[in-house]
Design an enzyme around this catalytic site. Structure first.
Site, PDB file in Angstrom:
ATOM      1  N   GLY A  10       0.809  -1.217   0.000  1.00  0.00           N
ATOM      2  CA  GLY A  10       0.000   0.000   0.000  1.00  0.00           C
ATOM      3  C   GLY A  10       0.843   1.268   0.000  1.00  0.00           C
ATOM      4  N   LEU A  12       1.244   3.714   2.382  1.00  0.00           N
ATOM      5  CA  LEU A  12       2.085   3.879   3.567  1.00  0.00           C
ATOM      6  C   LEU A  12       2.998   2.677   3.761  1.00  0.00           C
ATOM      7  CD1 LEU A  12       2.943   5.304   6.164  1.00  0.00           C
ATOM      8  CD2 LEU A  12       0.915   4.368   7.284  1.00  0.00           C
ATOM      9  N   ALA A  60      -6.183  -2.199   5.676  1.00  0.00           N
ATOM     10  CA  ALA A  60      -7.445  -1.532   6.011  1.00  0.00           C
ATOM     11  C   ALA A  60      -8.450  -1.657   4.881  1.00  0.00           C
ATOM     12  CB  ALA A  60      -7.197  -0.047   6.292  1.00  0.00           C
ATOM     13  N   THR A 101      -6.851   6.603  12.123  1.00  0.00           N
ATOM     14  CA  THR A 101      -7.277   7.723  11.289  1.00  0.00           C
ATOM     15  C   THR A 101      -7.859   8.896  12.074  1.00  0.00           C
ATOM     16  OG1 THR A 101      -8.875   8.324   9.563  1.00  0.00           O
ATOM     17  CG2 THR A 101      -9.505   6.529  11.001  1.00  0.00           C
ATOM     18  N   ASP A 102      -7.776  10.088  11.491  1.00  0.00           N
ATOM     19  CA  ASP A 102      -8.451  11.283  12.009  1.00  0.00           C
ATOM     20  C   ASP A 102      -9.974  11.148  11.926  1.00  0.00           C
ATOM     21  OD1 ASP A 102      -8.000  11.203   9.210  1.00  0.00           O
ATOM     22  OD2 ASP A 102      -8.556  13.310   9.026  1.00  0.00           O
ATOM     23  N   TYR A 125     -16.517   3.758   8.464  1.00  0.00           N
ATOM     24  CA  TYR A 125     -15.049   3.637   8.454  1.00  0.00           C
ATOM     25  C   TYR A 125     -14.455   4.103   9.784  1.00  0.00           C
ATOM     26  CZ  TYR A 125     -10.227   5.041   7.445  1.00  0.00           C
ATOM     27  OH  TYR A 125      -8.867   5.235   7.505  1.00  0.00           O
ATOM     28  N   LYS A 129     -12.519   1.770  12.638  1.00  0.00           N
ATOM     29  CA  LYS A 129     -11.125   1.996  13.013  1.00  0.00           C
ATOM     30  C   LYS A 129     -11.013   2.259  14.524  1.00  0.00           C
ATOM     31  CE  LYS A 129      -7.931   2.429  10.473  1.00  0.00           C
ATOM     32  NZ  LYS A 129      -6.966   1.486   9.821  1.00  0.00           N
TER      33      LYS A 129
END
Ligand SMILES: NC(=O)c1ccc[n+]([C@@H]2O[C@H](COP(=O)([O-])OP(=O)(O)OC[C@H]3O[C@@H](n4cnc5c(N)ncnc54)[C@H](OP(=O)(O)O)[C@@H]3O)[C@@H](O)[C@H]2O)c1
Length: 289
Positions: A10, A12, A60, A101-102, A125, A129
């Site tokens: 991916g 990242l 993810a 995640t934010d 989502y 998470k």
């Protein structure tokens, strides 16, 4: 250190593999063909064979629309997948890093979010998470130290596989293909290159202080301001216009403000996140990989 990166193909994951390897670690790059995080037997088999000291889990299900349409799949990968890795961490004794995640936040803070702020996800989502974060942190012990690293609006050299692109490369392509570009000016972020996240992730793991960390660039900008900076740095003269998020309705609600405060990482004394303008300039000049 022997490190397994999950989601290694991916956006990242690619930079994590490169950075840990460059730092001299023994890196095992596990793609979706090597491990399915939602399947406990797959996780146990892959990580039992690898015997890592640390695992960084970037795997993810994070296409917002698909998560809304298939919440069972989102929770299977993002939440139960995290639980499977956390259980393997306890059994096998490795440090476990879950990338989050934010989007666990609702965007109403109006100032950078710290690790103490209460999450309130607006989407499937974000909720899935957040559940993955809880499974990860609840399994932490002195050997199987658990880390959750929340990131936001990341961009790297390899496109995000779930979305097929990232904002920076997408907007450059659009500017070349379209006579003019309209970009949202009322969503605020602090976007970091994935190379900076990879570097900071290794520092956090090796510092050995488990827990929750935010990683984002210094400063903040709207997507419009980010685009203006990209166009200026690359001398793109395609006309650029401001738009509102409401002009581009999506399948899920998104936080209007999701700047993350990296002060807990900075307090480790292991480095600092750059200002978003400096991170962007380095990325566009090819120096951020
Ligand atoms: N992209 C962003 O802007 C952003 C923002 C905030 C947080 N994050 C978080 O950052 C992390 C990395 O994002 P990214 O942009 O690098 O994502 P990405 O490019 O979509 O990479 C995800 C990787 O996970 C693999 N994967 C997907 N489902 C899997 C499964 N069930 N089991 C094992 N591997 C699986 C993918 O393989 P295949 O493609 O072959 O399925 C891919 O290698 C994610 O955890 C995401 O939630 C991303």
């Amino acid at each position: 250190m022997r490190v397994a990166v999950l989601g290694a193909t991916g956006q990242l994951g690619t930079d994590l593999v490169a950075h840990f390897a460059a730092a001299g670690d023994d890196v095992l790059a596990l793609g979706h063909d090597d491990i399915r995080v939602e399947a406990a037997d797959s996780v146990r088999a892959a990580l039992g064979a690898a015997r890592p000291d640390a695992v960084v889990n970037t795997a993810a299900c994070h296409h917002l629309g698909r998560c809304e349409e298939e919440p069972e799949r989102a929770f299977a990968v993002n939440a139960l997948g995290a639980r499977n890795v956390a259980r393997a961490a306890r059994e096998l004794g490795f440090a476990n890093v879950y990338v989050s995640t934010d989007y666990v936040f609702d965007g109403r803070a109006g100032r950078p979010y710290t690790e103490e702020d209460l999450p309130r996800p607006l989407s499937v989502y974000g909720a899935s998470k957040l559940a993955g974060e809880h499974f990860t942190l609840a399994a932490s012990d002195p050997v199987a130290q658990a880390f959750v690293i929340r990131v936001s609006a990341i961009y790297g050299k390899v496109p995000c596989r779930a979305k097929g692109d990232n904002f920076v490369t997408m907007i450059i392509r659009r500017a070349r293909e379209q006579p003019q570009v309209r970009v949202v000016d009322d969503e605020i972020v602090a976007p970091p290159p994935t190379a900076e996240i990879a570097r900071a992730t290794r520092e956090i793991v090796t510092a050995g202080r488990p827990g929750l960390y935010h990683l984002a660039c210094r400063g903040s900008c709207s997507w419009y301001e980010l685009t203006r900076a990209i166009f200026d740095l690359l001398a793109i003269d395609t006309p650029l216009h401001r738009a509102r998020a409401a002009d581009f309705p999506g399948p899920a609600r998104r936080p209007a403000y999701s700047v993350l405060d990296s002060r807990r990482y900075h307090a480790l004394g292991r480095g600092e996140m750059p200002h978003w303008r400096d991170g962007l300039a380095k990325f566009l000049s090819g120096g951020a990989a």
